[in-house]
Design a protein around this motif. Structure first.
Motif: not given
Lengths: 92, 380
Positions: B12-24
């Motif tokens: 969940v941590t890696g996926c949340s980081i990926a999502y937050n960066l991609a969203k920005k």
């Protein structure tokens, strides 16, 4: 017969349509499917569904059955009430 | 940003980081995992999310994360059900020390906007009637704590990150990392990746990833066991938890009860085999605190790794020694419930944005400069 009427997992009431839908989305290992559908995690511990899912994946991926790995076998083999375990542990 | 970002770990941590960066708007994001999605600690966790902590850092991380979960399905545009329920955590005080400490915890939590209440045994019994009244002396309760399905939550992040362009590689293990000329070269079991920024979100294996770049991250893996019962009609709303008696137990929306406890003197390491000792101790604990639950059949037990840090609070920062190496580890059993804030903070650090939270208390330097630490004790 509609795919909706073909039951794959009786513990969690999962049908063939749901299974195929996820396989088409890219969930093509039993471990992945298990976490999406709860297959193999019910009271029968996968006795019914796992061989069926394994065969469906082999057909879908065009691979021999033995190349579709099964998940870890976990205790307990049969459901046991917690009270019975507690009683046994206290009497040891 | 044109930099190439590589995230190690698709929990969940890696996926949340990926999502937050991609969203920005970050375009070049790759996530690598040694196995399948949520194969590590995320997919083995107790599925609880709570804000009742003893340290300020943990309280704030948890509160912001719960606020994200409340709208996660819509925010991430997820088709499935993340099974979020906010029916509280009931934490039992079983000793005089706990009773006194929990009173202080409630003051801290309330000061941060967390709506925890201190309850008498009778008030607690109104919420969970099948509690053994003689097993505790008081309780705290926070209605907005609850449950969330770890597989579905992680899948929601994963699907959203993929739609925004992040690329995931599964069943690919990182074997070594080279760092030359401000570039990381990551060798895996299947190939090699060049990256400008590397993020260690490897959960139980965070220490090993650190060692590959010469960093001694003060974390280690520790086995924690858990079991699940047959599903039954709903009979318990909140998670029931006791630190002194070493128990957490919640009925999940599916109907089954999930419960776990810490095995004392568990050696450090990656062993995650199930034991009958855990089963015995778990059954005795339930028989004491929630005797009615003892009538249920256990159908399955498993285990996972906590990634323990010295003060049981996460390490979320850029390495002070190694530029562009970020770590999100040491969650000590609570990475799942903090993941929304972890992803947001790491993305803010990488993009040099103002930080949503003061992160000094999450920085690895706290272990170098301080001799005493505020240690989180509200942990099972």
């Amino acid at each position: 017969m509609s795919k909706k009427d073909i039951i794959i997992c009786r513990c969690e009431d999962i049908n063939l349509e749901e299974l195929h839908h996820l396989m088409e989305q890219g969930f093509t290992s039993i471990e992945d499917l298990k976490r999406q559908l709860r297959i193999g995690m019910g009271p029968c511990q996968g006795a019914t569904c796992l061989p069926i899912v394994q065969r469906e994946l082999a057909i879908f991926l065009k691979k021999p059955l033995e190349e579709i790995p099964l998940p870890t076998v976990r205790p307990l083999t049969l459901g046991v009430p917690l009270k019975a375990i507690a009683k046994g542990a206290k009497n040891e | 940003m044109n930099k190439r970002i590589l995230i190690i770990g698709a929990g969940v941590t890696g996926c949340s980081i990926a999502y937050n960066l991609a969203k920005k708007g970050v375009k070049n994001i790759t996530v690598i995992d040694k196995s399948f999605l949520t194969s590590g600690a995320t997919g083995r966790c107790g599925a609880g999310v709570r804000q009742q902590w003893q340290t300020k850092a943990n309280c704030i991380m948890a509160k912001h994360s719960i606020e994200f979960f409340e709208h996660a399905k819509e925010t991430l545009g997820y088709d499935g059900d993340i099974e979020f329920k906010q029916e509280g955590y009931l934490i039992l005080a079983c000793t005089k020390e706990e009773d006194e400490q929990f009173a202080k915890n409630v003051v801290l939590q309330n000061s941060l906007g967390i709506p925890t209440k201190k309850l008498t045994p009778d008030e607690a019994l109104k919420i969970v009637p099948h509690l053994n009244k003689n097993s505790f002396i008081s309780a705290t309760y926070c209605q907005t704590d609850g449950h969330l399905n770890p597989f579905k939550m992680t899948d929601a992040y994963y699907q959203a990150a993929k739609r925004l362009g992040a690329v995931f590689h599964f069943f690919e293990e990182v074997k070594s990392i080279r760092h030359e000329n401000n570039q990381y070269t990551v060798l895996t079991t299947k190939g090699s990746y060049d990256a400008d920024i590397l993020i260690n979100a490897a959960g139980g294996y965070s220490r090993e990833i650190g060692l590959m770049v010469g960093l001694d991250i003060p974390v280690y893996a520790e086995k924690h066991e858990i079991l699940v019962t047959e599903p039954i009609a709903k009979m318990q709303s909140p998670m029931v938890m006791s630190f002194a008696k070493n128990l957490y137990c919640q009925q999940v929306p599916h109907g089954s009860f999930l419960m776990g406890r810490t095995t004392p003197k568990q050696p450090k390491g990656h062993d995650i085999d199930s034991t009958h000792e855990f089963l015995d101790e778990m059954a005795k604990t339930i028989d004491d605190i929630l005797p009615k639950i003892g009538e249920l059949r256990v159908i399955r037990q498993w285990a996972g790794s906590y990634n323990m840090s010295p003060d049981k609070q996460p390490i979320i920062c850029e390495s002070p020694e190694l530029k562009d190496f970020y770590m999100a580890c040491g969650f000590s059993g609570h990475g799942f419930m903090f993941a929304p804030m972890t992803g947001l903070l790491i993305s803010e650090m990488i993009l040099n944005e103002p930080l949503t939270l003061e992160t000094e208390m999450l920085h690895i330097n706290r272990f170098k400069h301080q001799t005493t630490h505020e240690v989180e004790k509200s942990v099972v």
